[in-house]
Write a protein that holds these residues in place. Structure first.
Motif, PDB file in Angstrom:
ATOM      1  N   THR A   3      38.592  47.400  41.233  1.00 10.08           N
ATOM      2  CA  THR A   3      38.204  47.716  42.609  1.00 10.08           C
ATOM      3  C   THR A   3      38.707  49.088  43.033  1.00 10.08           C
ATOM      4  N   SER A   4      39.875  49.504  42.571  1.00 11.43           N
ATOM      5  CA  SER A   4      40.388  50.817  42.968  1.00 11.43           C
ATOM      6  C   SER A   4      39.532  51.950  42.416  1.00 11.43           C
ATOM      7  N   GLY A   9      32.793  45.235  38.731  1.00  8.16           N
ATOM      8  CA  GLY A   9      33.453  44.212  37.929  1.00  8.16           C
ATOM      9  C   GLY A   9      33.938  44.802  36.628  1.00  8.16           C
ATOM     10  N   PHE A  25      43.759  35.509  38.129  1.00  9.11           N
ATOM     11  CA  PHE A  25      43.585  36.884  38.585  1.00  9.11           C
ATOM     12  C   PHE A  25      42.150  37.355  38.351  1.00  9.11           C
ATOM     13  N   ALA A  26      41.625  37.067  37.179  1.00 12.19           N
ATOM     14  CA  ALA A  26      40.260  37.485  36.848  1.00 12.19           C
ATOM     15  C   ALA A  26      39.244  36.848  37.780  1.00 12.19           C
ATOM     16  N   ASN A  28      39.572  36.011  40.792  1.00 15.18           N
ATOM     17  CA  ASN A  28      39.664  36.598  42.137  1.00 15.18           C
ATOM     18  C   ASN A  28      39.350  38.085  42.180  1.00 15.18           C
ATOM     19  N   ASN A  29      39.050  38.694  41.047  1.00 10.32           N
ATOM     20  CA  ASN A  29      38.865  40.140  41.005  1.00 10.32           C
ATOM     21  C   ASN A  29      37.636  40.591  40.218  1.00 10.32           C
ATOM     22  N   ILE A  31      36.454  39.944  37.322  1.00 12.07           N
ATOM     23  CA  ILE A  31      36.729  40.318  35.935  1.00 12.07           C
ATOM     24  C   ILE A  31      36.308  39.163  35.034  1.00 12.07           C
TER      25      ILE A  31
END
Length: 91
Positions: A3-4, A9, A25-26, A28-29, A31
């Protein structure tokens, strides 16, 4: 980092396994995770597709018949610096 950097994705590939924390983590992001068993399956699929693209039957002169290009469907040939080798190229 996905995201940065402004990406929609990402994909992370490993030959091993992911921890539950990494999987959370993946999720929620945006990935996608590809673990060892999934990677092995992808490799097996590519190998199967390659076997289907190459006709290994022999031509009338005893040479191996040329495969078809997976993109345009035309017959591929051994040309240029790779002539006579196992490399097949599309015209």
């Amino acid at each position: 980092m996905v995201t940065s950097e402004g990406a929609a994705g990402g994909i992370v590939v490993t030959s091993g396994r992911f921890t539950p924390d990494a999987e959370a983590f993946a999720r929620n992001n945006a990935i996608e995770l590809v673990d060892g068993p999934a990677l092995a399956e992808l490799v097996a699929q590519v190998k199967q597709n390659d076997r289907q693209l190459v006709d290994t039957s022999e031509a009338a002169d005893g040479d191996v018949a040329a495969p078809r290009c997976p993109t345009c469907g035309s017959e591929m040939a051994r040309r240029g610096e790779h002539a006579g080798s196992a490399f097949w190229g599309c015209s």
